[in-house]
Design a protein around this motif. Sequence first.
Motif, PDB file in Angstrom:
ATOM      1  N   MET A 168      -3.103  -3.271  11.038  1.00  0.00           N
ATOM      2  CA  MET A 168      -3.066  -4.426  10.179  1.00  0.00           C
ATOM      3  C   MET A 168      -2.925  -4.034   8.709  1.00  0.00           C
ATOM      4  O   MET A 168      -2.287  -4.755   7.951  1.00  0.00           O
ATOM      5  CB  MET A 168      -4.315  -5.268  10.380  1.00  0.00           C
ATOM      6  N   HIS A 169      -3.534  -2.930   8.344  1.00  0.00           N
ATOM      7  CA  HIS A 169      -3.435  -2.519   6.944  1.00  0.00           C
ATOM      8  C   HIS A 169      -1.996  -2.187   6.554  1.00  0.00           C
ATOM      9  O   HIS A 169      -1.606  -2.379   5.402  1.00  0.00           O
ATOM     10  CB  HIS A 169      -4.372  -1.350   6.652  1.00  0.00           C
ATOM     11  N   LEU A 170      -1.200  -1.726   7.509  1.00  0.00           N
ATOM     12  CA  LEU A 170       0.197  -1.421   7.198  1.00  0.00           C
ATOM     13  C   LEU A 170       0.998  -2.681   6.883  1.00  0.00           C
ATOM     14  O   LEU A 170       1.915  -2.652   6.061  1.00  0.00           O
ATOM     15  CB  LEU A 170       0.849  -0.656   8.351  1.00  0.00           C
ATOM     16  N   THR A 171       0.638  -3.773   7.499  1.00  0.00           N
ATOM     17  CA  THR A 171       1.331  -5.032   7.215  1.00  0.00           C
ATOM     18  C   THR A 171       1.117  -5.424   5.759  1.00  0.00           C
ATOM     19  O   THR A 171       2.061  -5.794   5.050  1.00  0.00           O
ATOM     20  CB  THR A 171       0.825  -6.143   8.152  1.00  0.00           C
ATOM     21  N   VAL A 172      -0.102  -5.353   5.300  1.00  0.00           N
ATOM     22  CA  VAL A 172      -0.407  -5.681   3.899  1.00  0.00           C
ATOM     23  C   VAL A 172       0.264  -4.668   2.978  1.00  0.00           C
ATOM     24  O   VAL A 172       0.855  -5.040   1.955  1.00  0.00           O
ATOM     25  CB  VAL A 172      -1.928  -5.738   3.668  1.00  0.00           C
ATOM     26  N   THR A 173       0.203  -3.399   3.340  1.00  0.00           N
ATOM     27  CA  THR A 173       0.848  -2.357   2.531  1.00  0.00           C
ATOM     28  C   THR A 173       2.346  -2.609   2.417  1.00  0.00           C
ATOM     29  O   THR A 173       2.922  -2.522   1.331  1.00  0.00           O
ATOM     30  CB  THR A 173       0.589  -0.963   3.143  1.00  0.00           C
ATOM     31  N   HIS A 174       2.989  -2.962   3.515  1.00  0.00           N
ATOM     32  CA  HIS A 174       4.432  -3.225   3.490  1.00  0.00           C
ATOM     33  C   HIS A 174       4.763  -4.440   2.627  1.00  0.00           C
ATOM     34  O   HIS A 174       5.789  -4.457   1.936  1.00  0.00           O
ATOM     35  CB  HIS A 174       4.966  -3.419   4.907  1.00  0.00           C
ATOM     36  N   HIS A 175       3.904  -5.432   2.638  1.00  0.00           N
ATOM     37  CA  HIS A 175       4.110  -6.609   1.781  1.00  0.00           C
ATOM     38  C   HIS A 175       4.067  -6.196   0.308  1.00  0.00           C
ATOM     39  O   HIS A 175       4.936  -6.586  -0.476  1.00  0.00           O
ATOM     40  CB  HIS A 175       3.050  -7.669   2.077  1.00  0.00           C
ATOM     41  N   VAL A 176       3.077  -5.402  -0.053  1.00  0.00           N
ATOM     42  CA  VAL A 176       2.936  -4.957  -1.445  1.00  0.00           C
ATOM     43  C   VAL A 176       4.110  -4.063  -1.839  1.00  0.00           C
ATOM     44  O   VAL A 176       4.727  -4.252  -2.895  1.00  0.00           O
ATOM     45  CB  VAL A 176       1.592  -4.221  -1.645  1.00  0.00           C
ATOM     46  N   VAL A 177       4.438  -3.088  -1.007  1.00  0.00           N
ATOM     47  CA  VAL A 177       5.542  -2.173  -1.317  1.00  0.00           C
ATOM     48  C   VAL A 177       6.862  -2.941  -1.408  1.00  0.00           C
ATOM     49  O   VAL A 177       7.677  -2.703  -2.307  1.00  0.00           O
ATOM     50  CB  VAL A 177       5.619  -1.033  -0.272  1.00  0.00           C
ATOM     51  N   GLY A 178       7.078  -3.875  -0.517  1.00  0.00           N
ATOM     52  CA  GLY A 178       8.297  -4.680  -0.550  1.00  0.00           C
ATOM     53  C   GLY A 178       8.414  -5.465  -1.843  1.00  0.00           C
ATOM     54  O   GLY A 178       9.486  -5.542  -2.451  1.00  0.00           O
ATOM     55  N   ALA A 179       7.318  -6.049  -2.299  1.00  0.00           N
ATOM     56  CA  ALA A 179       7.330  -6.801  -3.557  1.00  0.00           C
ATOM     57  C   ALA A 179       7.637  -5.885  -4.736  1.00  0.00           C
ATOM     58  O   ALA A 179       8.414  -6.239  -5.632  1.00  0.00           O
ATOM     59  CB  ALA A 179       5.992  -7.502  -3.753  1.00  0.00           C
ATOM     60  N   ARG A 181      -1.591 -14.372   1.126  1.00  0.00           N
ATOM     61  CA  ARG A 181      -2.530 -15.333   1.718  1.00  0.00           C
ATOM     62  C   ARG A 181      -2.231 -15.544   3.202  1.00  0.00           C
ATOM     63  O   ARG A 181      -3.145 -15.570   4.038  1.00  0.00           O
ATOM     64  CB  ARG A 181      -2.433 -16.665   0.972  1.00  0.00           C
ATOM     65  N   CYS A 182      -0.953 -15.694   3.542  1.00  0.00           N
ATOM     66  CA  CYS A 182      -0.573 -15.881   4.953  1.00  0.00           C
ATOM     67  C   CYS A 182      -0.966 -14.678   5.794  1.00  0.00           C
ATOM     68  O   CYS A 182      -1.498 -14.833   6.901  1.00  0.00           O
ATOM     69  CB  CYS A 182       0.933 -16.117   5.067  1.00  0.00           C
ATOM     70  N   LEU A 183      -0.707 -13.489   5.278  1.00  0.00           N
ATOM     71  CA  LEU A 183      -1.067 -12.276   6.011  1.00  0.00           C
ATOM     72  C   LEU A 183      -2.574 -12.172   6.215  1.00  0.00           C
ATOM     73  O   LEU A 183      -3.050 -11.914   7.331  1.00  0.00           O
ATOM     74  CB  LEU A 183      -0.571 -11.030   5.271  1.00  0.00           C
ATOM     75  N   LEU A 184      -3.331 -12.370   5.144  1.00  0.00           N
ATOM     76  CA  LEU A 184      -4.784 -12.235   5.253  1.00  0.00           C
ATOM     77  C   LEU A 184      -5.394 -13.315   6.142  1.00  0.00           C
ATOM     78  O   LEU A 184      -6.306 -13.036   6.921  1.00  0.00           O
ATOM     79  CB  LEU A 184      -5.415 -12.247   3.860  1.00  0.00           C
ATOM     80  N   ASP A 185      -4.872 -14.540   6.046  1.00  0.00           N
ATOM     81  CA  ASP A 185      -5.354 -15.608   6.936  1.00  0.00           C
ATOM     82  C   ASP A 185      -5.040 -15.277   8.394  1.00  0.00           C
ATOM     83  O   ASP A 185      -5.873 -15.488   9.278  1.00  0.00           O
ATOM     84  CB  ASP A 185      -4.723 -16.951   6.568  1.00  0.00           C
ATOM     85  N   GLY A 186      -3.846 -14.760   8.637  1.00  0.00           N
ATOM     86  CA  GLY A 186      -3.471 -14.382  10.000  1.00  0.00           C
ATOM     87  C   GLY A 186      -4.339 -13.260  10.543  1.00  0.00           C
ATOM     88  O   GLY A 186      -4.749 -13.280  11.715  1.00  0.00           O
ATOM     89  N   ILE A 187      -4.633 -12.286   9.697  1.00  0.00           N
ATOM     90  CA  ILE A 187      -5.505 -11.184  10.114  1.00  0.00           C
ATOM     91  C   ILE A 187      -6.899 -11.713  10.424  1.00  0.00           C
ATOM     92  O   ILE A 187      -7.509 -11.339  11.431  1.00  0.00           O
ATOM     93  CB  ILE A 187      -5.538 -10.082   9.037  1.00  0.00           C
ATOM     94  N   ALA A 188      -7.413 -12.607   9.587  1.00  0.00           N
ATOM     95  CA  ALA A 188      -8.736 -13.169   9.814  1.00  0.00           C
ATOM     96  C   ALA A 188      -8.781 -13.936  11.132  1.00  0.00           C
ATOM     97  O   ALA A 188      -9.754 -13.815  11.896  1.00  0.00           O
ATOM     98  CB  ALA A 188      -9.121 -14.086   8.651  1.00  0.00           C
TER      99      ALA A 188
END
Length: 79
Positions: free
Chosen positions: A1-12, A66-73
């Motif tokens: 799951m942490h890679l999903t958030v990392t990819h979002h940040v790196v992509g931005a 927000r969508c990613l973190l809500d989905g992870i939660a």
Amino acid sequence: MHLTVTHHVVGAVLLDAGGAVRTPGERTAVTGLFASLPPGAHPLVTTHSALLGAVDADEEFAFGLRCLLDGIAETRKAR
């Protein structure tokens, strides 16, 4: 799951560094470009051109995060 958030940040970051459409003038130009596409070939893009070109980069990033973190939660709750 942490890679999903990392990819979002790196992509931005890559979008910002690569000269993505970010200024109000650039967004206006992109809106015009989307609106000028052949509606028969790109009906959703032309119909929603104003929406597609109006998104602010910071708002877009915050919404995605927000969508990613809500989905992870939700996923963690389901376990």
